[in-house]
Design a protein around this motif. Sequence first.
Motif, PDB file in Angstrom:
ATOM      1  N   SER A  38       3.443   2.853   3.821  1.00 14.11           N
ATOM      2  CA  SER A  38       4.349   3.485   4.779  1.00 14.11           C
ATOM      3  C   SER A  38       4.319   2.698   6.090  1.00 14.11           C
ATOM      4  CB  SER A  38       3.949   4.937   5.042  1.00 14.11           C
ATOM      5  OG  SER A  38       4.032   5.705   3.860  1.00 14.11           O
ATOM      6  N   SER A  39       5.495   2.301   6.544  1.00 12.80           N
ATOM      7  CA  SER A  39       5.625   1.562   7.804  1.00 12.80           C
ATOM      8  C   SER A  39       6.348   2.417   8.835  1.00 12.80           C
ATOM      9  CB  SER A  39       6.406   0.265   7.577  1.00 12.80           C
ATOM     10  OG  SER A  39       5.843  -0.506   6.533  1.00 12.80           O
ATOM     11  N   PHE A  40       6.249   2.015  10.116  1.00 15.99           N
ATOM     12  CA  PHE A  40       6.978   2.639  11.228  1.00 15.99           C
ATOM     13  C   PHE A  40       6.535   4.076  11.521  1.00 15.99           C
ATOM     14  CE2 PHE A  40       9.928  -0.225   8.955  1.00 15.99           C
ATOM     15  CZ  PHE A  40      10.027  -1.215   9.911  1.00 15.99           C
ATOM     16  N   VAL A  41       5.392   4.492  11.010  1.00 18.49           N
ATOM     17  CA  VAL A  41       4.889   5.845  11.283  1.00 18.49           C
ATOM     18  C   VAL A  41       4.140   5.876  12.607  1.00 18.49           C
ATOM     19  CG1 VAL A  41       3.396   7.699  10.449  1.00 18.49           C
ATOM     20  CG2 VAL A  41       4.767   6.389   8.826  1.00 18.49           C
ATOM     21  N   ALA A  42       3.415   4.808  12.900  1.00 17.87           N
ATOM     22  CA  ALA A  42       2.688   4.672  14.164  1.00 17.87           C
ATOM     23  C   ALA A  42       2.810   3.225  14.638  1.00 17.87           C
ATOM     24  CB  ALA A  42       1.225   5.058  13.989  1.00 17.87           C
ATOM     25  N   GLU A  43       2.615   3.010  15.937  1.00 19.84           N
ATOM     26  CA  GLU A  43       2.761   1.673  16.503  1.00 19.84           C
ATOM     27  C   GLU A  43       1.737   0.701  15.912  1.00 19.84           C
ATOM     28  OE1 GLU A  43       2.350   2.120  20.665  1.00 19.84           O
ATOM     29  OE2 GLU A  43       4.258   3.172  20.940  1.00 19.84           O
ATOM     30  N   TYR A  44       2.228  -0.468  15.497  1.00 21.19           N
ATOM     31  CA  TYR A  44       1.393  -1.555  14.980  1.00 21.19           C
ATOM     32  C   TYR A  44       0.503  -1.104  13.824  1.00 21.19           C
ATOM     33  CZ  TYR A  44       2.747  -3.350  19.572  1.00 21.19           C
ATOM     34  OH  TYR A  44       3.466  -3.732  20.676  1.00 21.19           O
ATOM     35  N   CYS A  45       0.960  -0.147  13.045  1.00 18.35           N
ATOM     36  CA  CYS A  45       0.120   0.425  11.984  1.00 18.35           C
ATOM     37  C   CYS A  45       0.911   0.521  10.684  1.00 18.35           C
ATOM     38  CB  CYS A  45      -0.386   1.805  12.404  1.00 18.35           C
ATOM     39  SG  CYS A  45      -1.436   2.607  11.166  1.00 18.35           S
ATOM     40  N   ILE A  46       0.243   0.232   9.569  1.00 17.54           N
ATOM     41  CA  ILE A  46       0.788   0.433   8.227  1.00 17.54           C
ATOM     42  C   ILE A  46      -0.216   1.263   7.441  1.00 17.54           C
ATOM     43  CG2 ILE A  46       1.500  -0.686   6.080  1.00 17.54           C
ATOM     44  CD1 ILE A  46       2.262  -3.144   7.749  1.00 17.54           C
ATOM     45  N   ASP A  47       0.253   2.339   6.828  1.00 21.99           N
ATOM     46  CA  ASP A  47      -0.605   3.220   6.034  1.00 21.99           C
ATOM     47  C   ASP A  47      -0.459   2.903   4.555  1.00 21.99           C
ATOM     48  OD1 ASP A  47      -1.548   4.621   8.261  1.00 21.99           O
ATOM     49  OD2 ASP A  47       0.139   6.020   8.201  1.00 21.99           O
ATOM     50  N   ALA A  48      -1.592   2.820   3.871  1.00 16.75           N
ATOM     51  CA  ALA A  48      -1.597   2.585   2.429  1.00 16.75           C
ATOM     52  C   ALA A  48      -2.357   3.713   1.737  1.00 16.75           C
ATOM     53  CB  ALA A  48      -2.235   1.240   2.089  1.00 16.75           C
ATOM     54  N   THR A  49      -1.813   4.236   0.660  1.00 18.61           N
ATOM     55  CA  THR A  49      -2.483   5.263  -0.142  1.00 18.61           C
ATOM     56  C   THR A  49      -2.366   4.879  -1.607  1.00 18.61           C
ATOM     57  OG1 THR A  49      -0.481   6.626  -0.340  1.00 18.61           O
ATOM     58  CG2 THR A  49      -1.942   7.077   1.536  1.00 18.61           C
ATOM     59  N   TRP A  50      -3.245   5.475  -2.420  1.00 21.72           N
ATOM     60  CA  TRP A  50      -3.208   5.208  -3.859  1.00 21.72           C
ATOM     61  C   TRP A  50      -3.832   6.385  -4.599  1.00 21.72           C
ATOM     62  CZ3 TRP A  50      -5.716   2.336  -0.167  1.00 21.72           C
ATOM     63  CH2 TRP A  50      -7.104   2.479  -0.090  1.00 21.72           C
ATOM     64  N   ASP A  51      -3.575   6.423  -5.902  1.00 20.57           N
ATOM     65  CA  ASP A  51      -4.073   7.523  -6.726  1.00 20.57           C
ATOM     66  C   ASP A  51      -5.555   7.347  -7.022  1.00 20.57           C
ATOM     67  OD1 ASP A  51      -1.549   8.685  -6.861  1.00 20.57           O
ATOM     68  OD2 ASP A  51      -0.992   7.500  -8.624  1.00 20.57           O
ATOM     69  N   ALA A  52      -6.283   8.461  -7.013  1.00 20.16           N
ATOM     70  CA  ALA A  52      -7.694   8.427  -7.381  1.00 20.16           C
ATOM     71  C   ALA A  52      -7.832   8.133  -8.876  1.00 20.16           C
ATOM     72  CB  ALA A  52      -8.361   9.760  -7.045  1.00 20.16           C
ATOM     73  N   ASP A  53      -8.882   7.439  -9.230  1.00 17.87           N
ATOM     74  CA  ASP A  53      -9.181   7.123 -10.629  1.00 17.87           C
ATOM     75  C   ASP A  53     -10.643   7.456 -10.883  1.00 17.87           C
ATOM     76  OD1 ASP A  53      -9.851   5.765 -13.092  1.00 17.87           O
ATOM     77  OD2 ASP A  53      -8.034   4.568 -12.849  1.00 17.87           O
ATOM     78  N   LYS A  54     -10.899   8.427 -11.761  1.00 17.13           N
ATOM     79  CA  LYS A  54     -12.268   8.883 -11.999  1.00 17.13           C
ATOM     80  C   LYS A  54     -13.145   7.802 -12.611  1.00 17.13           C
ATOM     81  CE  LYS A  54     -11.148  13.783 -12.406  1.00 17.13           C
ATOM     82  NZ  LYS A  54     -11.210  14.999 -13.251  1.00 17.13           N
ATOM     83  N   ALA A  55     -12.538   6.799 -13.196  1.00 15.06           N
ATOM     84  CA  ALA A  55     -13.324   5.737 -13.813  1.00 15.06           C
ATOM     85  C   ALA A  55     -13.727   4.660 -12.813  1.00 15.06           C
ATOM     86  CB  ALA A  55     -12.545   5.109 -14.968  1.00 15.06           C
ATOM     87  N   ALA A  56     -13.172   4.714 -11.609  1.00 14.99           N
ATOM     88  CA  ALA A  56     -13.461   3.690 -10.604  1.00 14.99           C
ATOM     89  C   ALA A  56     -14.626   4.115  -9.714  1.00 14.99           C
ATOM     90  CB  ALA A  56     -12.226   3.424  -9.749  1.00 14.99           C
ATOM     91  N   GLU A  57     -15.492   3.176  -9.412  1.00 14.16           N
ATOM     92  CA  GLU A  57     -16.608   3.431  -8.488  1.00 14.16           C
ATOM     93  C   GLU A  57     -16.242   3.033  -7.062  1.00 14.16           C
ATOM     94  OE1 GLU A  57     -19.830   1.226 -10.134  1.00 14.16           O
ATOM     95  OE2 GLU A  57     -19.919   2.429 -11.969  1.00 14.16           O
ATOM     96  N   GLU A  58     -15.347   2.066  -6.926  1.00 14.51           N
ATOM     97  CA  GLU A  58     -14.898   1.617  -5.607  1.00 14.51           C
ATOM     98  C   GLU A  58     -13.451   1.138  -5.696  1.00 14.51           C
ATOM     99  OE1 GLU A  58     -18.051  -0.235  -2.530  1.00 14.51           O
ATOM    100  OE2 GLU A  58     -17.764  -1.416  -4.350  1.00 14.51           O
ATOM    101  N   TYR A  59     -12.777   1.198  -4.539  1.00 19.45           N
ATOM    102  CA  TYR A  59     -11.427   0.656  -4.431  1.00 19.45           C
ATOM    103  C   TYR A  59     -11.466  -0.526  -3.468  1.00 19.45           C
ATOM    104  CZ  TYR A  59     -10.462   5.361  -6.184  1.00 19.45           C
ATOM    105  OH  TYR A  59     -10.470   6.517  -6.917  1.00 19.45           O
ATOM    106  N   VAL A  60     -10.686  -1.549  -3.774  1.00 19.21           N
ATOM    107  CA  VAL A  60     -10.614  -2.733  -2.923  1.00 19.21           C
ATOM    108  C   VAL A  60      -9.144  -2.983  -2.588  1.00 19.21           C
ATOM    109  CG1 VAL A  60     -11.075  -5.201  -2.705  1.00 19.21           C
ATOM    110  CG2 VAL A  60     -12.669  -3.737  -3.991  1.00 19.21           C
ATOM    111  N   LEU A  61      -8.828  -2.933  -1.291  1.00 12.99           N
ATOM    112  CA  LEU A  61      -7.461  -3.183  -0.830  1.00 12.99           C
ATOM    113  C   LEU A  61      -7.422  -4.532  -0.130  1.00 12.99           C
ATOM    114  CD1 LEU A  61      -4.591  -1.879  -0.525  1.00 12.99           C
ATOM    115  CD2 LEU A  61      -5.322  -1.208   1.776  1.00 12.99           C
ATOM    116  N   GLU A  62      -6.479  -5.367  -0.552  1.00 15.75           N
ATOM    117  CA  GLU A  62      -6.316  -6.697   0.043  1.00 15.75           C
ATOM    118  C   GLU A  62      -4.977  -6.782   0.763  1.00 15.75           C
ATOM    119  OE1 GLU A  62      -8.201 -10.050  -2.605  1.00 15.75           O
ATOM    120  OE2 GLU A  62      -7.081  -8.654  -3.884  1.00 15.75           O
ATOM    121  N   ARG A  63      -4.941  -7.640   1.779  1.00 16.68           N
ATOM    122  CA  ARG A  63      -3.729  -7.864   2.558  1.00 16.68           C
ATOM    123  C   ARG A  63      -3.461  -9.350   2.676  1.00 16.68           C
ATOM    124  NH1 ARG A  63      -3.349  -6.574   8.942  1.00 16.68           N
ATOM    125  NH2 ARG A  63      -3.798  -8.805   9.102  1.00 16.68           N
TER     126      ARG A  63
END
Length: 255
Positions: A38-63
């Motif tokens: 989601s862009s344009f919600v706050a100044e100089y900010c981009i929000d990222a969300t994703w679905d939970a996965d019970k099989a995952a121990e950690e999430y890694v987000l790259e830009r």
Amino acid sequence: MRKAVCLLPLLLISCSAGFLDQMGRVLADPSPSAPRVSSFVAEYCIDATWDADKAAEEYVLERADDSASPSWFTVYRGTTTSYSDRTCADQRRYLYRLSMVRGARVFGPTEEAVGIGSAACRDQLEPNDGEEIATSLDYDRASNLYFYRACSGTVVQDLDWYSVSVPPRRTANIVVTQSGLTGGSVNTWMMFYLKGTVPAVIVNNSAIPITNPAYETKVFLFRISPNPAEFISDPTLAGGSFIDYTVSLFSITSM
């Protein structure tokens, strides 16, 4: 002497289908999908969300900066399912992708999602991107619009829907004014679409008639959208921009 009762069948019966399904999900490998951005919600900010996965121990987000050959780096690693990227430059395009970790294995990365850093935020009429959530045009509305294309061809754009109530046998005259343009014959960067008609380029500060030929009041829906050719002159290139405009119910006249 009382005989012993075998409890094993009872225990097997007590294992519900839901419990077995849950066990199956935990034993399965993570299955990451692209993050929602989601862009344009706050100044100089981009929000990222994703679905939970019970099989995952950690999430890694790259830009990465948007380019033909992106250079990726990790902006988040953890167990939550959201991240607010507050280090975005104004009018810069960014790519985001997600991986999931289980033990020593990494699953992913996903397809890229595109976000836009901006000093300006979306207007207070949002969300009005669909007919079912159209903004009522009962007074002047200040709004904004944007169109961006990434190097991959992915488009990030805003669509604004409005509704206007027109009395019987009357014409509602709609005026759209883009900030920074003069009135008269100058075309805006926007297209006007009334349901059931052909989209047309909006002339700045010039009346657009919506006529109600019926003998009862009717509500009409119309859309204001970007004209891609104005936001990016070459359709083979990446780029984009953000504009402000006002839409008004200028007058209601006889047919």
